[in-house]
Design an enzyme around this catalytic site. Structure first.
Site, PDB file in Angstrom:
ATOM      1  N   HIS A   2      -3.493 -34.433  47.381  1.00 54.70           N
ATOM      2  CA  HIS A   2      -2.333 -34.760  46.542  1.00 54.70           C
ATOM      3  C   HIS A   2      -2.253 -33.848  45.338  1.00 54.70           C
ATOM      4  O   HIS A   2      -3.266 -33.332  44.861  1.00 54.70           O
ATOM      5  CB  HIS A   2      -2.380 -36.226  46.099  1.00 54.70           C
ATOM      6  CG  HIS A   2      -3.602 -36.593  45.308  1.00 54.70           C
ATOM      7  ND1 HIS A   2      -4.801 -36.912  45.891  1.00 54.70           N
ATOM      8  CD2 HIS A   2      -3.808 -36.685  43.974  1.00 54.70           C
ATOM      9  CE1 HIS A   2      -5.699 -37.199  44.959  1.00 54.70           C
ATOM     10  NE2 HIS A   2      -5.120 -37.049  43.780  1.00 54.70           N
ATOM     11  N   PHE A   3      -1.033 -33.668  44.876  1.00 54.58           N
ATOM     12  CA  PHE A   3      -0.761 -32.896  43.668  1.00 54.58           C
ATOM     13  C   PHE A   3      -0.186 -33.834  42.620  1.00 54.58           C
ATOM     14  O   PHE A   3       0.736 -34.597  42.913  1.00 54.58           O
ATOM     15  CB  PHE A   3       0.245 -31.768  43.957  1.00 54.58           C
ATOM     16  CG  PHE A   3      -0.322 -30.695  44.853  1.00 54.58           C
ATOM     17  CD1 PHE A   3      -0.889 -29.552  44.310  1.00 54.58           C
ATOM     18  CD2 PHE A   3      -0.296 -30.841  46.231  1.00 54.58           C
ATOM     19  CE1 PHE A   3      -1.424 -28.576  45.131  1.00 54.58           C
ATOM     20  CE2 PHE A   3      -0.830 -29.874  47.055  1.00 54.58           C
ATOM     21  CZ  PHE A   3      -1.396 -28.735  46.513  1.00 54.58           C
ATOM     22  N   HIS A   4      -0.727 -33.765  41.414  1.00 57.27           N
ATOM     23  CA  HIS A   4      -0.181 -34.526  40.288  1.00 57.27           C
ATOM     24  C   HIS A   4       0.932 -33.710  39.645  1.00 57.27           C
ATOM     25  O   HIS A   4       0.741 -32.525  39.343  1.00 57.27           O
ATOM     26  CB  HIS A   4      -1.246 -34.754  39.211  1.00 57.27           C
ATOM     27  CG  HIS A   4      -2.308 -35.732  39.598  1.00 57.27           C
ATOM     28  ND1 HIS A   4      -2.245 -37.058  39.265  1.00 57.27           N
ATOM     29  CD2 HIS A   4      -3.463 -35.569  40.287  1.00 57.27           C
ATOM     30  CE1 HIS A   4      -3.320 -37.672  39.715  1.00 57.27           C
ATOM     31  NE2 HIS A   4      -4.081 -36.788  40.348  1.00 57.27           N
TER      32      HIS A   4
HETATM   33  P1  5GP Z   1      -7.213 -38.381  41.651  1.00 60.59           P
HETATM   34  O1  5GP Z   1      -7.801 -38.608  43.005  1.00 60.59           O
HETATM   35  O2  5GP Z   1      -6.467 -37.078  41.561  1.00 60.59           O
HETATM   36  O3  5GP Z   1      -8.233 -38.505  40.561  1.00 60.59           O
HETATM   37  O4  5GP Z   1      -6.185 -39.522  41.314  1.00 60.59           O
HETATM   38  C1  5GP Z   1      -5.571 -40.312  42.272  1.00 60.59           C
HETATM   39  C2  5GP Z   1      -4.325 -40.920  41.658  1.00 60.59           C
HETATM   40  O5  5GP Z   1      -3.772 -41.835  42.581  1.00 60.59           O
HETATM   41  C3  5GP Z   1      -4.584 -41.704  40.351  1.00 60.59           C
HETATM   42  O6  5GP Z   1      -3.808 -41.127  39.313  1.00 60.59           O
HETATM   43  C4  5GP Z   1      -4.158 -43.122  40.695  1.00 60.59           C
HETATM   44  O7  5GP Z   1      -3.504 -43.781  39.629  1.00 60.59           O
HETATM   45  C5  5GP Z   1      -3.245 -42.913  41.881  1.00 60.59           C
HETATM   46  N1  5GP Z   1      -3.236 -44.065  42.800  1.00 60.59           N
HETATM   47  C6  5GP Z   1      -4.323 -44.665  43.350  1.00 60.59           C
HETATM   48  N2  5GP Z   1      -3.957 -45.674  44.152  1.00 60.59           N
HETATM   49  C7  5GP Z   1      -2.595 -45.714  44.107  1.00 60.59           C
HETATM   50  C8  5GP Z   1      -1.632 -46.557  44.741  1.00 60.59           C
HETATM   51  O8  5GP Z   1      -1.937 -47.476  45.494  1.00 60.59           O
HETATM   52  N3  5GP Z   1      -0.325 -46.300  44.469  1.00 60.59           N
HETATM   53  C9  5GP Z   1       0.052 -45.277  43.620  1.00 60.59           C
HETATM   54  N4  5GP Z   1       1.358 -45.124  43.427  1.00 60.59           N
HETATM   55  N5  5GP Z   1      -0.834 -44.468  43.030  1.00 60.59           N
HETATM   56  C10 5GP Z   1      -2.146 -44.682  43.256  1.00 60.59           C
END
Ligand code: 5GP
Ligand code: ZN
Length: 134
Positions: A98-100
């Site tokens: 995923h990309f933020h």
């Molecule tokens: P990372 O893996 O890049 O650290 O972050 C994963 C991102 O996914 C986090 O910012 C978190 O808030 C988001 N996230 C995790 N679970 C869910 C979900 O069920 N729904 C949504 N919309 N975002 C999620």
């Protein structure tokens, strides 16, 4: 991946605020907003992250990121956007590519990374170490 939260969102087994979809990716709002409009573009197919994604698929997804960013900035009425991807630990929480997309606004004081200035000598040594792997 049966236990992957993002696979469940792709399959609509979990609710999401998806606002864009194409053959390779979907985009939806992050459940935790770093700034208003913080969104994620994720692959439809399960890849752990940037390290293992099929390069051809990655090309499609990065084009989707661009398309979403162009529209999202218009929708939010902003000019700036940080695009980032966490890969591996520490940093990555959800092991599905995923990309933020993090909207930036004047005076938001968002600090993405604390940074330390390095001397040219230190950078030269670091670059020499890295260059051996190319
Ligand atoms: P990372 O893996 O890049 O650290 O972050 C994963 C991102 O996914 C986090 O910012 C978190 O808030 C988001 N996230 C995790 N679970 C869910 C979900 O069920 N729904 C949504 N919309 N975002 C999620
Ligand atoms: Zn997944």
């Amino acid at each position: 991946m049966p236990d992957c939260v993002f696979c469940k969102i792709v399959k609509k087994e979990l609710p999401s605020s998806t606002f864009y979809e194409d053959e390779y990716s979907i985009a939806f709002l992050d459940i935790k907003q770093v700034s208003e409009g913080h969104s994620l573009v994720i692959s439809k197919k399960h890849y752990e992250n940037f390290f293992d994604v099929d390069p051809v698929v990655l090309q499609h997804i990065i084009l989707s990121v661009q398309k979403v960013v162009q529209r999202l900035t218009k929708a939010l009425g902003i000019a700036g956007m940080n695009i980032s991807t966490n890969n591996g630990r520490p940093g990555q929480e959800v092991f599905h590519l995923h990309f933020h997309l993090i909207p930036r606004r004047a005076g938001d004081n968002l600090m993405m990374w604390p940074a330390t200035s390095m001397s040219p000598e230190v950078l030269k040594i670091m670059a020499e170490r890295i260059r051996k792997f190319f």
